[in-house]
Design a protein around this motif. Structure first.
Motif, PDB file in Angstrom:
ATOM      1  N   MET A 145      66.227  47.250 -16.009  1.00 17.75           N
ATOM      2  CA  MET A 145      67.378  47.475 -15.166  1.00 17.75           C
ATOM      3  C   MET A 145      68.613  47.817 -15.995  1.00 17.75           C
ATOM      4  SD  MET A 145      69.469  45.087 -12.484  1.00 17.75           S
ATOM      5  CE  MET A 145      68.088  44.187 -12.004  1.00 17.75           C
ATOM      6  N   PHE A 146      68.758  47.216 -17.194  1.00 13.88           N
ATOM      7  CA  PHE A 146      69.930  47.494 -18.020  1.00 13.88           C
ATOM      8  C   PHE A 146      69.966  48.952 -18.450  1.00 13.88           C
ATOM      9  CE2 PHE A 146      69.715  42.879 -18.504  1.00 13.88           C
ATOM     10  CZ  PHE A 146      71.012  42.568 -18.130  1.00 13.88           C
ATOM     11  N   LYS A 147      68.805  49.525 -18.734  1.00 12.78           N
ATOM     12  CA  LYS A 147      68.745  50.944 -19.097  1.00 12.78           C
ATOM     13  C   LYS A 147      69.264  51.787 -17.946  1.00 12.78           C
ATOM     14  CE  LYS A 147      65.688  54.754 -20.150  1.00 12.78           C
ATOM     15  NZ  LYS A 147      64.351  55.268 -20.031  1.00 12.78           N
ATOM     16  N   ALA A 148      68.851  51.447 -16.732  1.00 17.57           N
ATOM     17  CA  ALA A 148      69.277  52.204 -15.559  1.00 17.57           C
ATOM     18  C   ALA A 148      70.788  52.123 -15.361  1.00 17.57           C
ATOM     19  CB  ALA A 148      68.554  51.693 -14.316  1.00 17.57           C
ATOM     20  N   LEU A 149      71.365  50.965 -15.638  1.00 17.67           N
ATOM     21  CA  LEU A 149      72.804  50.769 -15.430  1.00 17.67           C
ATOM     22  C   LEU A 149      73.654  51.218 -16.615  1.00 17.67           C
ATOM     23  CD1 LEU A 149      72.753  47.277 -13.708  1.00 17.67           C
ATOM     24  CD2 LEU A 149      73.063  49.509 -12.627  1.00 17.67           C
ATOM     25  N   SER A 150      73.016  51.560 -17.718  1.00 17.43           N
ATOM     26  CA  SER A 150      73.782  51.910 -18.921  1.00 17.43           C
ATOM     27  C   SER A 150      74.421  53.289 -18.837  1.00 17.43           C
ATOM     28  CB  SER A 150      72.878  51.843 -20.160  1.00 17.43           C
ATOM     29  OG  SER A 150      71.903  52.878 -20.107  1.00 17.43           O
ATOM     30  N   ASP A 151      73.961  54.126 -17.941  1.00 17.74           N
ATOM     31  CA  ASP A 151      74.471  55.493 -17.857  1.00 17.74           C
ATOM     32  C   ASP A 151      75.514  55.629 -16.747  1.00 17.74           C
ATOM     33  OD1 ASP A 151      73.742  58.492 -18.680  1.00 17.74           O
ATOM     34  OD2 ASP A 151      74.128  58.397 -16.522  1.00 17.74           O
ATOM     35  N   PRO A 152      76.675  56.222 -17.042  1.00 15.40           N
ATOM     36  CA  PRO A 152      77.728  56.348 -16.026  1.00 15.40           C
ATOM     37  C   PRO A 152      77.306  57.192 -14.818  1.00 15.40           C
ATOM     38  CG  PRO A 152      78.509  57.136 -18.167  1.00 15.40           C
ATOM     39  CD  PRO A 152      77.106  56.700 -18.342  1.00 15.40           C
ATOM     40  N   SER A 177      64.672  59.188 -11.165  1.00 15.42           N
ATOM     41  CA  SER A 177      63.427  58.535 -11.598  1.00 15.42           C
ATOM     42  C   SER A 177      63.696  57.211 -12.300  1.00 15.42           C
ATOM     43  CB  SER A 177      62.641  59.455 -12.528  1.00 15.42           C
ATOM     44  OG  SER A 177      62.164  60.577 -11.823  1.00 15.42           O
ATOM     45  N   VAL A 178      64.698  57.195 -13.182  1.00 15.40           N
ATOM     46  CA  VAL A 178      65.043  55.963 -13.902  1.00 15.40           C
ATOM     47  C   VAL A 178      65.483  54.888 -12.904  1.00 15.40           C
ATOM     48  CG1 VAL A 178      66.663  54.920 -15.551  1.00 15.40           C
ATOM     49  CG2 VAL A 178      65.618  57.136 -16.064  1.00 15.40           C
ATOM     50  N   LEU A 179      66.292  55.283 -11.933  1.00 17.31           N
ATOM     51  CA  LEU A 179      66.772  54.325 -10.931  1.00 17.31           C
ATOM     52  C   LEU A 179      65.626  53.810 -10.062  1.00 17.31           C
ATOM     53  CD1 LEU A 179      70.086  56.118  -9.943  1.00 17.31           C
ATOM     54  CD2 LEU A 179      69.884  53.935 -11.146  1.00 17.31           C
TER      55      LEU A 179
END
Length: 104
Positions: A1-8, A43-45
């Motif tokens: 989940m952190f990877k998904a939230l790391s991008d603006p 896809s990441v989300l």
């Protein structure tokens, strides 16, 4: 989940989906990146379990799929990101002021 939230961009997609479900096209129109790039963000989300997709004819409709904890985490990450931007601008302004003092 952190990877998904790391991008603006992905955080902005989540913000938009908090308002209402949107098609892939509606979401893509909000950003100045290619549709394949947006597809990768979707896809990441989805892999993180933050959004779900429903195919309706030729359209894909995305919906937010967040728990209360995930919603709170998104708010925290957004606040942290805003503070980091403010500190970066402040540091840049200080550098400009120092240069002006040296030139004077």
């Amino acid at each position: 989940m952190f990877k998904a939230l790391s991008d603006p961009t992905r955080r902005r997609v989540l913000q938009l989906l908090r308002e209402r479900p949107m098609t892939a096209g509606e979401l893509s129109d909000q950003f100045s990146v290619s549709k394949p790039t947006m597809s990768a963000h979707f896809s990441v989300l989805q892999e993180a379990g933050l959004i779900e997709a429903e195919k309706s004819g030729r359209m894909i409709i995305y919906r937010l799929k967040m728990s209360v904890l995930e919603d709170a985490l998104l708010g925290f990450v957004q606040t942290l990101g805003s503070r980091m931007k403010a500190r970066t601008r402040l540091a840049a302004n200080r550098g400009v002021k120092r240069r002006r003092l040296k030139e004077a």
